[in-house]
Design an enzyme around this catalytic site. Structure first.
Site, PDB file in Angstrom:
ATOM      1  N   ASN A   1     -59.051 -60.089  -1.507  1.00 17.65           N
ATOM      2  CA  ASN A   1     -59.594 -60.853  -0.387  1.00 17.65           C
ATOM      3  C   ASN A   1     -58.414 -61.486   0.310  1.00 17.65           C
ATOM      4  O   ASN A   1     -57.605 -62.159  -0.330  1.00 17.65           O
ATOM      5  CB  ASN A   1     -60.587 -61.903  -0.945  1.00 17.65           C
ATOM      6  CG  ASN A   1     -60.727 -63.136  -0.069  1.00 17.65           C
ATOM      7  OD1 ASN A   1     -59.811 -63.555   0.605  1.00 17.65           O
ATOM      8  ND2 ASN A   1     -61.893 -63.737  -0.108  1.00 17.65           N
TER       9      ASN A   1
ATOM     10  N   MET B   1     -63.276 -62.701   6.429  1.00 22.55           N
ATOM     11  CA  MET B   1     -62.778 -62.650   5.051  1.00 22.55           C
ATOM     12  C   MET B   1     -63.815 -61.973   4.150  1.00 22.55           C
ATOM     13  O   MET B   1     -65.012 -62.129   4.315  1.00 22.55           O
ATOM     14  CB  MET B   1     -62.514 -64.063   4.530  1.00 22.55           C
ATOM     15  CG  MET B   1     -61.369 -64.752   5.222  1.00 22.55           C
ATOM     16  SD  MET B   1     -59.785 -64.131   4.671  1.00 22.55           S
ATOM     17  CE  MET B   1     -59.584 -65.054   3.144  1.00 22.55           C
ATOM     18  N   CYS B   2     -63.302 -61.293   3.170  1.00 23.08           N
ATOM     19  CA  CYS B   2     -64.167 -60.637   2.196  1.00 23.08           C
ATOM     20  C   CYS B   2     -64.515 -61.630   1.096  1.00 23.08           C
ATOM     21  O   CYS B   2     -64.049 -62.757   1.094  1.00 23.08           O
ATOM     22  CB  CYS B   2     -63.431 -59.454   1.581  1.00 23.08           C
ATOM     23  SG  CYS B   2     -62.664 -58.408   2.812  1.00 23.08           S
ATOM     24  N   GLN B   3     -65.340 -61.200   0.172  1.00 23.81           N
ATOM     25  CA  GLN B   3     -65.626 -62.045  -0.982  1.00 23.81           C
ATOM     26  C   GLN B   3     -65.471 -61.237  -2.264  1.00 23.81           C
ATOM     27  O   GLN B   3     -65.751 -60.032  -2.300  1.00 23.81           O
ATOM     28  CB  GLN B   3     -67.045 -62.630  -0.872  1.00 23.81           C
ATOM     29  CG  GLN B   3     -67.176 -63.533   0.349  1.00 23.81           C
ATOM     30  CD  GLN B   3     -68.068 -64.740   0.093  1.00 23.81           C
ATOM     31  OE1 GLN B   3     -68.479 -65.019  -1.029  1.00 23.81           O
ATOM     32  NE2 GLN B   3     -68.350 -65.486   1.143  1.00 23.81           N
TER      33      GLN B   3
END
Lengths: 259, 259
Positions: free
Chosen positions: B105, B1-3
């Site tokens: 995200n 996952m991105c932030q």
């Protein structure tokens, strides 16, 4: 007047040497600078309303060798539009799933085209207005991304009515080629094997391109005033439209005089 | 996952403190980073496919206090789309003479909307596809730039059908406000007078906001995981859509649950 710098190459090339000489000229062009690097279909676009001599962004670019096949840079001396980030070239838009980047040197008088489609200026310069109009008209002339030759023909028709409003030196790229129009002043050079050593005109700096290249590399550089003092730059003629692809000037039918 | 990291303030504010903590998390999110700063209608958009811990661009941002009222940042861990510059958030488009910036995200599964208008993805991420679809639909819902309240209502209708395809945490700004949608995880804080000292969770770094602010300043920060360990962050609820304007959360009718 602003100054333009463009690069087109057949292999990703860094602009550190040329940008160093170009940024030096920013002492007289202190109203912002910008530079766009294509990396594949992606673009890094750096703009700053500080001069390229003092901007931390420009300082980073002089140190960070970003490699690209299509680069457009601009240092600004404001003629129309306030000194503000939204008026800093290059400008970028998306069309047909591709980014288009444009920078202009000159001044267009009484150029107020009808912008009825999907491209509107964010700032208040004649340059962004001209770019939006070109994008609008290109989008009407083709159903999808045209070939380099077709787009050159389209530009040869679109550019003269704009150029009649004043001075319209510009660089345009969609990550496939570099289109260059000269109203008053642009010079270019094509570098290829055997590469030689180049000496910057504005700084005591030389680079031996032979040490940094392979025999297959080809690089074309376009700039308002020649950057080096020991190479043979070609002056473009007023009204000339050229296209560079894979580091060389294309001998296309459409790549002739455009106004 | 991105932030994700977003800032909305009533006065131009620098993000050096928050970005330092945020970039620290890039050790686990090494597939690129990006950050967009609005300055008036103009935008500085920095993207790099290097990690924010090692990128020279991120290093410059940590040192150069760019002041902005609307900032959107993203560190990427690729789920869909290759690690490439064109897939690096935030994404930007122009509509009605204004720039729009978006970062996402999450992961959208089987989201293949019909993109028939002026917004097409350049890269191959679900995120840019969702952004293009939102821009297309926004452009159909309004004749020109809508008010913050009207756009919030439009987003409350547009977002749920997208969010049903998976996880759709996002930040969106047009330089007037910051819209935030939470599918799974987002936290925010509103800082106002009297300001206090904040301690970064990820680094041994504190800042005394009282020394850098005036009593009138208001700043809202939105982030995937709280950045500081001594402040009270509010967790957003799944399906919640919020809008921040002038550094505070707007209590708008449309700013409720969106899906």
């Amino acid at each position: 007047m602003c100054q333009l710098l463009g690069l087109n190459a057949n292999t990703p090339t860094d602009l550190v040497f040329s940008f160093t000489g170009f940024a030096h000229r920013a002492e007289e062009h202190r109203d912002g600078f910008g530079i766009a690097f294509f990396e594949g279909p992606g673009v890094r676009l750096f703009v700053d309303h500080q001069s390229a001599t003092t901007s931390p962004v420009a300082e980073m670019i002089r140190r960070y060798p970003i490699h690209s096949r299509h680069i457009i840079a601009h240092i600004r001396k404001a003629t129309q539009g306030r000194v503000a980030l939204e008026n800093t070239h290059p400008f970028m838009r998306e069309l047909w799933g591709r980014y288009w980047v444009f920078a202009h040197n000159g001044n267009l008088v009484d150029f107020q085209p009808k912008l009825h489609a999907a491209f509107r200026p964010v700032g208040d310069t004649d340059s962004e207005r001209a770019f939006c109009w070109l994008m609008q008209e290109i989008s009407k002339c083709h159903a999808g991304v045209p070939s380099v030759a077709h787009l050159t023909q389209t530009l040869a028709e679109l550019v003269p009515p704009v150029a009649r409003h004043g001075t319209f030196n510009f660089l345009l790229s969609n990550g496939e080629a570099l289109w260059v129009h000269c109203s008053t002043k642009l010079h270019y050079i094509e570098r290829a094997h055997p590469f030689d050593t180049a000496q910057l005109q504005d700084e005591d700096l030389t680079v031996d391109f032979a040490a940094h290249t392979t025999p297959d590399d080809r690089v074309a550089v376009v700039v308002t005033e020649p950057l080096t003092c020991n190479e043979a730059w070609t002056a473009m003629a007023p009204g000339e439209l050229l296209v560079f692809e894979n580091g060389r000037r294309c001998p296309l039918a459409g790549a002739g005089r455009a106004g």
